[in-house]
Scaffold this motif. Structure first.
Motif: not given
Lengths: 450, 439
Positions: A78, A226, A229-231
């Motif tokens: 996260s 992370y 892929d997420e940011k």
């Protein structure tokens, strides 16, 4: 949930008689009375589970009851991971408050061919010898190879300075099996220049047991994944040093009494490396550009582990002890340093021709050095004398004052544009600077003709 | 199990510490196998029928392997083995300063045990990353070739590497002698040396007035390999303890190549799978966790380590040497050729490195030092090219720079136990700076 009892202990290898048949490979176990001892299951039979201990086994008693605590090791997944420093098991090291939002297993799958992205744009490092001989592209894997003490870590630090500090692009630094002092100094430097916000650091330094050292790469990869892929952005990943991962794996194999092949590496080295390197890929969401320092044991460039990692690299910078001996830093062997981009279609005719010409000069220079050792410099033809002196200027020119080594050289660090490098090299080669003393090219950025 | 139950019960009644017993089933030179000994923890201290001591090296389902550290009498199969139910520790006395000691608390010159002994754990937990601070205080050796160009800081690990008879130990002894009145506690750790060598070093330190702040911790060739293997770990545990009390400690380890060979011997006899050059795969870790005890701690104390490695035929690229180079913060390389030419200390200025550089030097020293190094290396490079040229045909500038190079080489010579102060070094090499300004 109690799952078994310890029956044998040898360094980090621990065997448990299981009373429960739900145990799987990768499960994390813990002693029931305290959490000082934790284990990861790596092999199971119908009665026993072979584990590797995550911490020191000193004082661990035979017969201790163990319980299962998790299905695997986890790392924060996260925004809470940004600007923080972690150990190999995903615990924060900076003694500040930490609130976990979401965690993910550190064993992740590799990127599939469908998602893989190979198109990208140039990436300038500002380091003359890299941009000239081994130009970079976003999404590249660059190996920085060198024996002990020839300057790999300094180069990694300079790349962090030039790339991360300038762009503040999200970055991950993984310190594996390297000096704790350097790790702490790097952290302090980044904190003191107020640049920690976009940096995540994971450390498993050389004073740690091999399990810690082998796990911290995967932990670092979770952070990089992370950010990709997420940011949904580009990521810089610095690994110092990937060889230590293979080394740690060999130590574990030895403790487990596995059969080792040449020079003490486990036979599964290639598979282990691919599990790491194939995760480090670019997708449509973002690129992961990685700089991986690779230690060359006993200065043996043909070492199995080294060659294994190198085969995944898009480019390589090789540092050489003989050049370091001359006081030329970064001590790069230009004959072995190259990248996939060195192609007439990719970097353009001018750059490509200059690289070719430079290598031709430096090759001849090596031959001339041998001749001089026997006959002296006066016996050379005029053409060879020109090649000899121009090559020496080139060799000196590719030294560079680095920002991070100002304390050694007492010279201010410089970022150099590729265009300037091309001009300078061209002028040295075509004789424009024949009347300039070679020392004028030593430890400079671009050459300023007065 | 046909244990002598009555005797065990008897022993348990006599001494509350003994709560588990076993029987020797196999004996070799420095390991024994024990059956029984069920209630035992990894690394526990073990007593073998009052004849020997050791620690639990491995626990298997049906047997326990014990590594022996002290043997007083011959061990026989069937001898009773007791676990003392506590972690194996070595002994150290606070009276050790000025003495030659071993890891069991013996005063070796007086030939007796110390009275006030404390327990020291062998290579305990590593020093947390966050407890380390930057190394930036100098530790002067008094040798201009080192203090100017390859400076050592408090908390630094600087390797001294070279062939036999190139003055490795001498550099370390010079460094100890130069710590007089500088509030540094020095430790000289001898691994597998001869008793004669250690006694000579003890006398040398005494003669030069350095023994009053130095501990000599020794293990010898004719002792158990386990003892030699443990000695540097114990020494560094002591040093770490002192560091946590805010002392500055300097530890010399003489030498790590020997230590690696001893560890290889132990590993091979305990059936570890051999790796490169038959060393076990964890030889790097064995040295890394030892040398990582060297640091500048947030408590204000520090541990500086000067490990010594002996090479063959000047090759510093062999497995053990490169391992240790990759752990330390720099290396001083000594060359046989320079030594034979009389250029003592016989430092090879090209191959030597300090990774901390000016961070641990005074401003003045670093200014002279960095220029001296650059000019010296350039001179050594140029020297070979023009060696065959006729001096009268060289350009005046070139000739002058070669002359200056010769002078530098000459000025770097220094006799043993004749340390120079910072200002002496600055004055001696002030011409380096002057010339650069003029040019």
């Amino acid at each position: 949930m109690e799952v078994g009892k310890i029956i044998s202990i040898f360094e980090i290898s621990v065997e448990v008689v299981v009373s429960d048949n739900t145990i799987k490979i990768g499960d994390v176990l813990e002693t029931v009375d305290n959490s000082k001892y934790r284990f990861e299951v790596i092999e199971i039979t119908n009665t026993t589970a072979l584990c590797i201990s995550l911490n020191s086994t000193r004082g661990l008693k035979k017969g201790t009851i163990v319980k299962k605590v998790d299905d695997g090791l986890k790392m924060e997944y996260s925004d809470a991971l940004m600007g923080r420093i972690f150990d190999a098991y995903g615990e924060v090291l900076d003694n500040k408050e930490f609130k976990s939002i979401n965690k993910k297993f550190i064993n992740n799958s590799t990127v599939s061919m469908k998602d893989l992205n190979v198109e990208s744009s140039m990436l300038k490092t500002g380091i003359k010898v890299i941009d000239f001989f081994a130009p970079m592209q976003k999404g590249f894997k660059m190996g920085l190879l060198g024996g002990a003490g020839v300057g790999k870590t300094v180069l990694i630090k300079e790349l962090i300075y030039n790339l991360y500090n300038a762009s503040k692009i999200n970055s991950v630094f993984v310190g594996i099996g390297e000096r704790s002092r350097e790790g702490k100094e790097l952290y302090d430097d980044i904190v003191s220049s107020n640049l920690l916000d976009n940096m995540t650091m994971v450390f498993g330094q050389m004073s740690k047991n091999p399990v810690v050292r082998s796990k911290c790469v995967q932990t670092g990869l979770v952070a990089a994944e992370y950010l990709r892929d997420e940011k949904k952005g580009d990521v810089l990943l610095f690994i110092d040093n990937i060889y230590r991962y293979i080394q740690a794996r060999s130590e574990i194999s030895m403790e487990l009494k596995e059969m080792l092949v040449g020079n003490g590496y486990p036979s599964s080295t290639a598979a282990e490396v691919s599990k790491i390197e194939e995760r480090l890929s670019s997708t449509k969401d973002g690129t992961i550009t990685s700089f991986q320092a690779i230690y060359i044991p006993a200065d043996d460039y043909n070492d199995d582990a080294v060659q294994n990692v190198v085969s995944y690299m898009d480019g390589q910078i090789v540092l050489d002890r003989h050049i370091a001996e001359l006081g030329i830093y970064p001590a790069i062997d230009v004959f072995k340093s190259t990248s996939r981009l060195v192609d007439i279609d990719k970097i353009g005719e001018r750059h490509f021709k200059l690289v070719e010409e430079t290598l031709k000069y430096l090759t001849r220079y090596q031959e001339l050095e041998e001749i001089i050792a026997v006959l002296g410099i006066d016996e050379l033809s005029d053409e060879d004398k020109n090649i000899f002196h121009r090559s020496r200027k080139l060799r000196y020119y590719f030294s560079q004052p680095l920002h991070v080594s100002e304390q050694f050289t007492n010279i201010k660090g410089e970022y150099v544009e590729l265009e300037d490098v091309l001009n300078d090299v061209e002028n040295i080669l075509n004789g424009t600077y024949d009347n300039v003393d070679e020392n004028a090219f030593f430890y400079i950025g671009k050459y300023n003709a007065h | 199990m046909d244990l002598n139950i009555d005797k065990v019960i008897d022993d348990i009644k006599k001494d509350n510490n003994i709560f588990s017993a076993g029987k020797v089933i196999k004996v070799n030179e420095y390991n024994i196998e024990v059956s029984g000994l069920i209630d035992v923890a990894f690394y526990d201290e073990v007593d073998i029928a009052g004849k020997a001591k050791g620690y639990v090296f491995a626990i298997h389902p049906n047997k326990v392997i014990v590594s022996l550290t002290e043997i007083e009498d011959k061990i026989m199969p069937g001898d009773l083995v007791y676990s003392l139910n506590k972690e194996y520790k070595c002994l150290f006395s606070t009276d050790s300063i000025g003495k030659v000691v071993d890891i069991f608390g013996n005063d070796l010159i007086a030939g007796k045990k110390f009275n006030n002994l404390i327990e020291v754990s062998i290579d305990g937990l590593d020093i947390p990353l966050m407890d380390r601070t930057s190394v930036n205080r100098s530790l002067l050796t008094g040798i201009s070739g080192i203090d100017l160009m390859y400076p050592i800081g408090r908390g630094q690990r600087q390797l001294i590497i070279g062939d036999k008879k190139t003055g490795k130990t001498q550099i370390c002894l010079d460094t100890i002698v130069n710590q007089k009145d500088k509030n540094v506690i020095c430790m000289y750790v001898a691994i597998g040396k001869t008793k004669k060598e250690v006694k000579e070093i003890y006398y040398d330190l005494t003669k030069n007035g350095a023994i009053s702040y130095t501990i000599v911790m020794a293990s010898f060739n004719d002792e158990l390999p386990t003892k030699s293997y443990l000695t540097p770990y114990v020494a560094l545990s002591v040093a770490e303890e002192l560091m946590l009390q805010s002392f500055d400690v300097l530890v010399i380890i003489d030498d790590l190549k020997k230590h690696a060979d001893i560890y290889r011997q132990i590993s091979l006899t305990s059936n570890k799978v051999p790796g490169r050059d038959a060393y076990p795969s964890d030889i790097f870790y064995a040295h890394a966790r030892m040398l990582e005890k060297g640091c500048q701690h947030k408590s204000g104390g520090s541990v500086t380590i000067l490990p010594i490695v002996e090479t063959k035929a000047g090759d510093i690229t062999d497995y053990i040497s490169t391992n240790i180079i990759s752990i330390t913060d720099g290396q001083i390389v000594l060359s046989k050729k320079n030594f034979d030419k009389g250029l003592k200390p016989a430092i090879n200025y090209g191959l030597s490195v300090s990774r901390l550089g000016a961070a641990v030097q005074s401003k003045e020293l670093s200014k002279v030092g960095s220029k001296l190094r650059r000019e010296l290396l350039a001179y050594l490079d140029v020297k070979d090219i023009y060696e065959l040229s006729d001096p009268s045909e060289l350009s005046p500038a070139l000739k002058e720079s070669i002359d200056r190079g010769n002078k530098m080489i000459n000025d770097l010579k220094q006799y043993k136990y004749s340390p120079k102060s910072e200002s002496e070094m600055q004055t001696l090499f002030s011409y380096v700076e002057r010339v650069e300004k003029e040019g």
